[in-house]
Motif scaffolding. Structure first.
Motif, mmCIF file in Angstrom:
data_model
loop_
_atom_site.group_PDB
_atom_site.id
_atom_site.type_symbol
_atom_site.label_atom_id
_atom_site.label_comp_id
_atom_site.label_asym_id
_atom_site.label_seq_id
_atom_site.Cartn_x
_atom_site.Cartn_y
_atom_site.Cartn_z
ATOM 1 N N THR A 81 -7.216 9.252 4.083
ATOM 2 C CA THR A 81 -6.855 8.840 2.533
ATOM 3 C C THR A 81 -5.738 7.685 2.643
ATOM 4 O OG1 THR A 81 -7.849 10.668 1.470
ATOM 5 C CG2 THR A 81 -6.535 9.417 0.209
ATOM 6 N N GLN A 83 -4.499 6.107 5.031
ATOM 7 C CA GLN A 83 -4.719 4.981 5.893
ATOM 8 C C GLN A 83 -5.797 3.904 5.069
ATOM 9 O OE1 GLN A 83 -6.422 6.708 9.317
ATOM 10 N NE2 GLN A 83 -4.716 6.608 10.453
ATOM 11 N N THR A 84 -6.575 4.647 4.223
ATOM 12 C CA THR A 84 -7.500 3.860 3.528
ATOM 13 C C THR A 84 -6.608 3.011 2.359
ATOM 14 O OG1 THR A 84 -9.224 5.229 3.797
ATOM 15 C CG2 THR A 84 -9.539 3.794 1.985
ATOM 16 N N GLN A 85 -5.683 3.786 1.670
ATOM 17 C CA GLN A 85 -5.072 3.203 0.790
ATOM 18 C C GLN A 85 -4.022 2.098 1.218
ATOM 19 O OE1 GLN A 85 -2.802 6.532 -0.738
ATOM 20 N NE2 GLN A 85 -4.512 7.211 -2.134
ATOM 21 N N LYS A 86 -3.505 2.240 2.602
ATOM 22 C CA LYS A 86 -2.738 1.377 3.284
ATOM 23 C C LYS A 86 -3.500 0.210 3.521
ATOM 24 C CE LYS A 86 0.562 0.822 7.202
ATOM 25 N NZ LYS A 86 0.978 1.437 8.297
ATOM 26 N N GLU A 87 -4.621 0.041 3.711
ATOM 27 C CA GLU A 87 -5.530 -0.922 4.147
ATOM 28 C C GLU A 87 -6.070 -2.016 2.797
ATOM 29 O OE1 GLU A 87 -8.951 0.700 6.235
ATOM 30 O OE2 GLU A 87 -7.879 0.969 7.918
ATOM 31 N N ASP A 88 -5.821 -1.181 1.839
ATOM 32 C CA ASP A 88 -6.128 -1.930 0.545
ATOM 33 C C ASP A 88 -5.187 -2.472 0.120
ATOM 34 O OD1 ASP A 88 -8.753 -1.058 0.518
ATOM 35 O OD2 ASP A 88 -8.346 0.920 -0.738
#
Length: 88
Positions: A81, A83-88
């Motif tokens: 979660t 990592q996904t937020q960081k990519e966004d």
């Protein structure tokens, strides 16, 4: 080990034999006892109370491992979660 252990084992094996072989009771009894006496010293036996203690320890350890596995799955989900937020 109970004194009758070998005799009981030989008796159980004798009972399971086909009828034709049961007539050779004395020879089979001797061979089975001989083989068990040769094999049994290679085994280590535990007393019942020692076994039960080890069984309880194993069950507790297994429970703790299962809890840790569940916690790892939760933490991996949090990491994904983040990592996904960081990519966004």
């Amino acid at each position: 080990m109970p004194k009758d252990f070998l005799q009981n084992m030989a008796g159980k094996i004798q009972e399971s034999l086909p009828e034709g072989l049961k007539n050779t009771h004395a020879e089979i009894d001797r061979v089975v006892k001989e083989q068990l006496e040769n094999v049994l010293p290679n085994f280590k036996f535990a007393k019942q109370d020692e076994f039960e203690i080890q069984q309880k320890i194993l069950l507790k350890t297994r429970s703790e491992v299962d809890d840790l596995k569940a916690r790892i799955i939760e933490l991996e989900a949090v990491i994904r979660t983040l990592q996904t937020q960081k990519e966004d």
